[in-house]
Design a protein around this motif. Structure first.
Motif, PDB file in Angstrom:
ATOM      1  N   ALA A 191      -1.427  -2.892  -3.757  1.00 39.33           N
ATOM      2  CA  ALA A 191      -1.191  -3.027  -5.227  1.00 39.33           C
ATOM      3  C   ALA A 191      -0.265  -4.204  -5.348  1.00 39.33           C
ATOM      4  O   ALA A 191       0.507  -4.184  -4.427  1.00 39.33           O
ATOM      5  CB  ALA A 191      -0.558  -1.804  -5.780  1.00 39.33           C
ATOM      6  N   THR A 224       0.723  -1.163  -0.171  1.00 39.06           N
ATOM      7  CA  THR A 224       0.051   0.127   0.106  1.00 39.06           C
ATOM      8  C   THR A 224       0.913   1.154   0.061  1.00 39.06           C
ATOM      9  O   THR A 224       1.864   1.338   0.725  1.00 39.06           O
ATOM     10  CB  THR A 224      -0.999   0.178   1.438  1.00 39.06           C
ATOM     11  OG1 THR A 224      -1.671  -1.199   1.248  1.00 39.06           O
ATOM     12  CG2 THR A 224      -1.851   1.096   1.353  1.00 39.06           C
ATOM     13  N   PHE A 277      -5.318   2.870  -8.566  1.00 34.33           N
ATOM     14  CA  PHE A 277      -4.802   3.951  -7.839  1.00 34.33           C
ATOM     15  C   PHE A 277      -5.857   5.079  -7.462  1.00 34.33           C
ATOM     16  O   PHE A 277      -6.543   5.339  -8.414  1.00 34.33           O
ATOM     17  CB  PHE A 277      -3.747   4.733  -8.522  1.00 34.33           C
ATOM     18  CG  PHE A 277      -2.608   3.741  -8.984  1.00 34.33           C
ATOM     19  CD1 PHE A 277      -1.399   3.565  -8.101  1.00 34.33           C
ATOM     20  CD2 PHE A 277      -2.290   2.721 -10.070  1.00 34.33           C
ATOM     21  CE1 PHE A 277      -0.289   2.911  -8.426  1.00 34.33           C
ATOM     22  CE2 PHE A 277      -1.400   1.922 -10.358  1.00 34.33           C
ATOM     23  CZ  PHE A 277      -0.484   1.989  -9.471  1.00 34.33           C
ATOM     24  N   THR A 314      -1.948   4.612  -3.943  1.00 33.07           N
ATOM     25  CA  THR A 314      -2.669   3.328  -4.230  1.00 33.07           C
ATOM     26  C   THR A 314      -3.970   3.301  -3.617  1.00 33.07           C
ATOM     27  O   THR A 314      -4.113   4.048  -2.659  1.00 33.07           O
ATOM     28  CB  THR A 314      -1.971   1.824  -3.996  1.00 33.07           C
ATOM     29  OG1 THR A 314      -1.398   1.796  -2.555  1.00 33.07           O
ATOM     30  CG2 THR A 314      -0.456   1.853  -4.725  1.00 33.07           C
TER      31      THR A 314
END
Ligand SMILES: [Zn+2]
Length: 239
Positions: free
Chosen positions: A202, A93, A124, A198
């Motif tokens: 991610a 993150t 995002f 993000t």
């Protein structure tokens, strides 16, 4: 080239000096790597190479890819590519670009003095990119162009961040530190990454790079350029 070797065409200092009149045909770049970044003739837009496709992201916000027949006729005055095979994958993150840099350092403390390739994939909350509009006249320096760059902000966007971390001693040849480009999953938005956040976790993938191939231009503008490293200018324009 073997996986996780870096191929680089020209040096960042040449771009800073405005050497962007000619370059390597994209058809000669792609066999060296299917993943990476760079720019185009006269520094028109930002290049991202992802999964074997080269995209041009322009200051007007448009993104185009190159068909087979265009690869021979389009050149890059600067590019870095690799055949990316991640050696580390994890979920992260990320709150900001600074935060991302620290996270990368924590994940690969042994990579300070070598190159790394980086891919961050996911959703995002916010992404800010810039795209260079291109030279107004041949030889115009990147340091000048960076002053008139166009920034674009995207929110709630799915996409990929692609790039490299270069050791500090490579400043001038490449960009010391993190040099990252972004492209959206629908391949309609992107540019040189300035900021990111993000949306939840991610997917981060990294590989270490120890073997570097550099090809230098033979053009007159390169041969005659001053090519003195402007560390402050590079940091301002490219990191
Ligand atoms: Zn860039």
């Amino acid at each position: 080239m073997a996986p996780n070797e870096l191929f680089q065409y020209s040096i960042v200092t040449a771009l800073m000096d405005g050497v962007a009149e000619s370059g390597l045909p994209l058809s000669d770049l792609l066999p060296r790597g299917d993943f990476g970044l760079g720019t185009f003739r006269h520094m028109v837009g930002e290049m991202i190479v992802l999964d074997g496709v080269i995209y041009q992201m322009k200051a007007d916000g448009s993104v185009t890819s190159f068909g087979r027949d265009q690869l021979n006729t389009t050149v890059t005055p600067f590019a870095m590519v690799t055949h990316f095979r991640p050696t580390l994958s994890t979920k992260v993150t990320v709150k900001s670009k600074g935060d991302f840099g620290k996270l990368l350092t924590d994940l690969m403390p042994q990579a300070k003095n070598i190159f790394s390739s980086i891919r961050l994939e996911g959703k995002f909350k916010a992404v800010v990119v810039r795209t260079v509009g291109g030279q107004q006249h041949p030889g115009e320096k990147l340091s000048k162009l960076a002053e008139s760059q166009v920034a674009h902000s995207f929110e709630d966007v799915q996409g990929s961040i692609v790039g490299f971390r270069s050791p500090s001693y490579m400043q001038g040849i490449s960009v010391a530190g993190d040099h990252l480009h972004f492209i959206s999953a629908d391949r309609r938005q992107g540019g040189h990454l300035l900021e990111l956040q993000t949306d939840g976790e991610a997917e981060l993938a990294i590989a270490a790079i120890r073997i570097i191939h550099t090809e230098l231009p033979t053009s007159d503008d390169f041969i005659q350029a001053t090519l003195q490293t402007d560390s402050e200018g590079i940091t301002k324009a490219e990191s």
